[in-house]
Write an enzyme that holds these catalytic residues in place. Structure first.
Site, PDB file in Angstrom:
ATOM      1  N   SER A 198       0.855  -1.190   0.000  1.00 37.75           N
ATOM      2  CA  SER A 198       0.000   0.000   0.000  1.00 37.75           C
ATOM      3  C   SER A 198       0.887   1.233   0.000  1.00 37.75           C
ATOM      4  O   SER A 198       2.110   1.127   0.112  1.00 37.75           O
ATOM      5  CB  SER A 198      -0.937  -0.003   1.208  1.00 37.75           C
ATOM      6  OG  SER A 198      -0.202   0.159   2.382  1.00 37.75           O
ATOM      7  N   GLY A 203       1.856   2.950  -2.351  1.00 42.00           N
ATOM      8  CA  GLY A 203       2.814   2.987  -3.457  1.00 42.00           C
ATOM      9  C   GLY A 203       4.065   2.152  -3.261  1.00 42.00           C
ATOM     10  O   GLY A 203       4.983   2.188  -4.090  1.00 42.00           O
ATOM     11  N   GLU A 258     -11.515   4.471  -5.158  1.00 39.88           N
ATOM     12  CA  GLU A 258     -10.631   5.254  -6.020  1.00 39.88           C
ATOM     13  C   GLU A 258     -10.946   5.036  -7.502  1.00 39.88           C
ATOM     14  O   GLU A 258     -11.079   3.890  -7.938  1.00 39.88           O
ATOM     15  CB  GLU A 258      -9.170   4.859  -5.782  1.00 39.88           C
ATOM     16  CG  GLU A 258      -8.692   5.107  -4.359  1.00 39.88           C
ATOM     17  CD  GLU A 258      -7.269   4.604  -4.131  1.00 39.88           C
ATOM     18  OE1 GLU A 258      -6.446   4.646  -5.065  1.00 39.88           O
ATOM     19  OE2 GLU A 258      -6.998   4.156  -3.006  1.00 39.88           O
ATOM     20  N   ASP A 282      -6.503   7.916   3.206  1.00 42.42           N
ATOM     21  CA  ASP A 282      -5.577   9.026   3.517  1.00 42.42           C
ATOM     22  C   ASP A 282      -5.990  10.325   2.824  1.00 42.42           C
ATOM     23  O   ASP A 282      -5.975  11.396   3.439  1.00 42.42           O
ATOM     24  CB  ASP A 282      -4.105   8.641   3.243  1.00 42.42           C
ATOM     25  CG  ASP A 282      -3.840   8.044   1.867  1.00 42.42           C
ATOM     26  OD1 ASP A 282      -4.737   8.066   1.007  1.00 42.42           O
ATOM     27  OD2 ASP A 282      -2.704   7.568   1.654  1.00 42.42           O
ATOM     28  N   THR A 283      -6.407  10.262   1.556  1.00 41.31           N
ATOM     29  CA  THR A 283      -6.796  11.499   0.858  1.00 41.31           C
ATOM     30  C   THR A 283      -8.027  12.144   1.504  1.00 41.31           C
ATOM     31  O   THR A 283      -8.284  13.324   1.313  1.00 41.31           O
ATOM     32  CB  THR A 283      -7.105  11.242  -0.632  1.00 41.31           C
ATOM     33  OG1 THR A 283      -8.217  10.342  -0.707  1.00 41.31           O
ATOM     34  CG2 THR A 283      -5.923  10.622  -1.362  1.00 41.31           C
ATOM     35  N   ARG A 294       4.996   9.995   6.273  1.00 49.91           N
ATOM     36  CA  ARG A 294       4.039  11.075   6.510  1.00 49.91           C
ATOM     37  C   ARG A 294       3.976  11.342   8.007  1.00 49.91           C
ATOM     38  O   ARG A 294       3.612  10.460   8.778  1.00 49.91           O
ATOM     39  CB  ARG A 294       2.664  10.647   5.975  1.00 49.91           C
ATOM     40  CG  ARG A 294       1.732  11.799   5.688  1.00 49.91           C
ATOM     41  CD  ARG A 294       0.312  11.282   5.432  1.00 49.91           C
ATOM     42  NE  ARG A 294       0.230  10.438   4.262  1.00 49.91           N
ATOM     43  CZ  ARG A 294      -0.491   9.310   4.222  1.00 49.91           C
ATOM     44  NH1 ARG A 294      -1.190   8.885   5.251  1.00 49.91           N
ATOM     45  NH2 ARG A 294      -0.503   8.590   3.129  1.00 49.91           N
TER      46      ARG A 294
HETATM   47  N1  LIG Z   1      -2.870   1.990 -13.919  1.00 49.84           N
HETATM   48  C1  LIG Z   1      -2.491   3.210 -13.493  1.00 49.84           C
HETATM   49  N2  LIG Z   1      -2.418   4.229 -14.362  1.00 49.84           N
HETATM   50  C2  LIG Z   1      -2.022   5.463 -13.971  1.00 49.84           C
HETATM   51  N3  LIG Z   1      -1.698   5.764 -12.702  1.00 49.84           N
HETATM   52  C3  LIG Z   1      -1.763   4.793 -11.789  1.00 49.84           C
HETATM   53  C4  LIG Z   1      -2.165   3.454 -12.120  1.00 49.84           C
HETATM   54  N4  LIG Z   1      -2.144   2.714 -11.002  1.00 49.84           N
HETATM   55  C5  LIG Z   1      -1.753   3.530 -10.004  1.00 49.84           C
HETATM   56  N5  LIG Z   1      -1.519   4.776 -10.460  1.00 49.84           N
HETATM   57  C6  LIG Z   1      -1.109   5.944  -9.655  1.00 49.84           C
HETATM   58  O1  LIG Z   1      -0.488   5.502  -8.458  1.00 49.84           O
HETATM   59  C7  LIG Z   1      -1.307   5.833  -7.328  1.00 49.84           C
HETATM   60  C8  LIG Z   1      -1.238   4.735  -6.282  1.00 49.84           C
HETATM   61  O2  LIG Z   1      -1.766   3.528  -6.829  1.00 49.84           O
HETATM   62  P1  LIG Z   1      -2.675   2.566  -5.951  1.00 49.84           P
HETATM   63  O3  LIG Z   1      -3.792   3.336  -5.354  1.00 49.84           O
HETATM   64  O4  LIG Z   1      -3.018   1.396  -6.774  1.00 49.84           O
HETATM   65  O5  LIG Z   1      -1.572   2.174  -4.866  1.00 49.84           O
HETATM   66  P2  LIG Z   1      -1.646   1.892  -3.323  1.00 49.84           P
HETATM   67  O6  LIG Z   1      -0.255   1.454  -2.997  1.00 49.84           O
HETATM   68  O7  LIG Z   1      -2.752   0.960  -3.063  1.00 49.84           O
HETATM   69  O8  LIG Z   1      -1.949   3.249  -2.657  1.00 49.84           O
HETATM   70  P3  LIG Z   1      -2.841   3.519  -1.319  1.00 49.84           P
HETATM   71  O9  LIG Z   1      -2.727   2.344  -0.436  1.00 49.84           O
HETATM   72  O10 LIG Z   1      -2.170   4.742  -0.761  1.00 49.84           O
HETATM   73  O11 LIG Z   1      -4.208   3.816  -1.819  1.00 49.84           O
HETATM   74  C9  LIG Z   1      -2.682   6.077  -7.887  1.00 49.84           C
HETATM   75  O12 LIG Z   1      -3.461   6.905  -7.046  1.00 49.84           O
HETATM   76  C10 LIG Z   1      -2.333   6.728  -9.230  1.00 49.84           C
HETATM   77  O13 LIG Z   1      -1.961   8.085  -9.060  1.00 49.84           O
HETATM   78  N1  LIG Z   2      -2.463   4.620   2.303  1.00 46.78           N
HETATM   79  C1  LIG Z   2      -2.693   3.973   3.549  1.00 46.78           C
HETATM   80  C2  LIG Z   2      -2.451   4.937   4.711  1.00 46.78           C
HETATM   81  O1  LIG Z   2      -2.278   6.127   4.526  1.00 46.78           O
HETATM   82  N2  LIG Z   2      -2.457   4.391   5.944  1.00 46.78           N
HETATM   83  C3  LIG Z   2      -2.161   5.143   7.126  1.00 46.78           C
HETATM   84  O2  LIG Z   2      -0.775   5.198   7.329  1.00 46.78           O
HETATM   85  C4  LIG Z   2      -0.428   4.482   8.513  1.00 46.78           C
HETATM   86  C5  LIG Z   2       0.920   3.811   8.398  1.00 46.78           C
HETATM   87  O3  LIG Z   2       1.874   4.832   8.364  1.00 46.78           O
HETATM   88  P1  LIG Z   2       3.446   4.519   8.541  1.00 46.78           P
HETATM   89  O4  LIG Z   2       3.833   3.723   7.330  1.00 46.78           O
HETATM   90  O5  LIG Z   2       4.068   5.887   8.603  1.00 46.78           O
HETATM   91  O6  LIG Z   2       3.591   3.721   9.819  1.00 46.78           O
HETATM   92  C6  LIG Z   2      -1.562   3.520   8.753  1.00 46.78           C
HETATM   93  O7  LIG Z   2      -1.620   3.074  10.081  1.00 46.78           O
HETATM   94  C7  LIG Z   2      -2.739   4.389   8.338  1.00 46.78           C
HETATM   95  O8  LIG Z   2      -3.086   5.316   9.329  1.00 46.78           O
HETATM   96 MG   LIG Z   3      -4.684   3.847  -3.755  1.00 48.14          MG
END
Ligand SMILES: Nc1ncnc2c1ncn2[C@@H]1O[C@H](COP(=O)(O)OP(=O)(O)OP(=O)(O)O)[C@@H](O)[C@H]1O
Ligand SMILES: NCC(=O)N[C@@H]1O[C@H](COP(=O)([O-])[O-])[C@@H](O)[C@H]1O
Ligand SMILES: [Mg+2]
Length: 385
Positions: free
Chosen positions: A152, A154, A259, A278-279, A355
């Protein structure tokens, strides 16, 4: 009993911290869990447990010790089989053990969305070795995005422009994946006009949508978000229809962050969190009831308004740039001077890009709110001892 409910919170980051505040305002007793001590939500909760939530046996012990009315996951890295067992024995998992299980793995939720529910997604294929990655990229075309199926914010994600970059992206995904499944998703890169999070509340009275949140990501991690973000009536209707389908299928009560990528009138489902997003931290200033309030209400079976309104607002993240356990913060007064607000998560340690806080601002429109929030975030300086 002195409290309205007992909540076992699995994950104690910044999102959990705000959830604890909302739940405690409603009289709940909260036990906050995470793999490290003094996590942001633990600092405010009634009790804490420090253990790896990937350890199913420890998870069961903690659940049996505290006998919560609700088990509320806050992160994805949880032994979800243990949640399913606990649910079958009568514990309530929020929103449901199935939702936690399916969203923990990108392949599970993608298969449900694309194949069973027929939602529009990017072209994709899975791969478990470099040869399969090459075949998958031949299917999606270039550029493509490669992500571990378990990760997660990224982590392990990269965008690949040509054949030559595939090996590096596969190695990077393997080095940063969570859990024990060496598997990635290769997705067609969507050249979207903008992307949104649609906060969707599934509650005893039905489904309620918040106004769409726009956001900007770097390295697959959120940098700023704003609400509301303009969308055509047809695009918002498509997003709401898809969000409703997926939350109804996952079941249970709670708030989900769904999303989407938007390109013209095309709305493409990306993924979802069965919990505050988070957003969605922007709702700390934009909405009367924040995403954390809404989650707490939905979980506790309390009423949710049919319609949510948002005043133009924005959030901008405050990131660390190095490893340290001697943290301090300067510039808060300066950051607030133009009317912005600041939240510091008080994480005990930092690492590059972690963050650590968020700046929040409102404005006459979201452009003004964004520039105020960004400016305030830049004025906060982390000191590293
Ligand atoms: N197929 C795609 N095409 C274009 N951009 C993408 C694509 N997949 C992901 N991204 C970009 O990367 C970001 C993060 O991707 P995604 O939400 O799949 O990851 P994540 O690791 O699950 O993030 P989080 O847990 O923070 O939601 C997306 O919000 C987007 O900006
Ligand atoms: N995109 C998912 C997300 O934003 N999750 C948030 O970040 C924390 C982990 O942060 P850390 O990696 O700094 O411990 C999680 O516990 C949750 O609050
Ligand atoms: Mg995402």
């Amino acid at each position: 009993m002195a409290h309205t409910a007992r909540i076992l919170l699995l994950g104690s980051g910044e999102l959990g911290r705000e959830f604890v505040i909302s739940a405690k305002r409603l009289g709940a007793y909260v036990i906050a869990c995470d793999a490290y001590d003094d996590a942001p939500a633990m600092q405010l909760a009634d009790a804490r447990e420090v253990f790896s939530m990937l350890d199913g046996e420890r998870l069961r012990e903690v659940a049996e010790k505290h006998r919560p009315d609700y088990i509320v996951p806050e992160i994805e890295a949880i032994r979800t089989e243990a949640l399913a067992e606990l649910e079958s024995e009568g514990f309530t998992v929020v929103p449901s053990a199935r939702a936690a299980q399916l969203t923990m793995n990108r392949d599970a939720i993608r298969d449900l969305a694309a194949n069973e529910l027929g939602l529009v997604t990017s072209k994709y294929r899975y791969a478990k070795n470099l040869d399969e990655v090459r075949a998958a990229a031949a299917h999606t075309g270039f550029p493509c995005v490669i992500k571990p199926v378990m990760s997660s914010s990224g982590k392990g994600q990269s965008t690949v422009r040509d054949e030559d970059e595939l090996e590096g992206a596969w190695d990077y995904a393997c080095a940063n994946m969570r859990g024990d499944r060496q598997r990635v998703i290769v997705e067609q890169f969507i050249d979207f006009d903008y992307e949104i999070t649609l906060l969707t509340v599934r509650h005893a009275g039905g489904v309620t949508f918040c106004p769409p949140i726009g956001h900007r990501q770097e390295r697959g991690d959120y940098q700023e978000s704003w609400q509301p973000t303009p969308m055509s009536d047809s695009a918002i209707a498509k997003a709401q229809d898809m969000a409703r389908k997926v939350v109804d299928d996952l079941g249970g009560f709670g708030l989900f962050g769904v999303e989407f990528f938007v390109r013209g009138e095309e709305v493409i489902f990306s993924e979802l969190s069965p919990r505050p997003h988070d957003t969605g931290m922007v709702t700390l200033v934009s909405q009367n009831l924040t995403e954390f309030d809404l989650h707490a209400r939905a979980v506790l079976g309390l009423p949710i308004p049919d319609r949510m309104l948002a005043r133009p607002s924005a959030s901008a993240v405050i990131l660390a740039d190095r490893d340290s356990d001697q943290l301090g913060y300067e510039g808060l007064a300066d950051a607030m001077a133009q009317g912005a607000d600041i939240r510091i998560f008080a994480k005990p340690t930092s690492r590059p890009y972690r963050r650590m806080g968020v700046a929040l601002a409102t404005g006459s429109d979201t452009d003004e709110a964004r520039s105020k929030a960004r400016d305030a975030a830049h004025r906060v300086h982390i000191t590293y001892g």
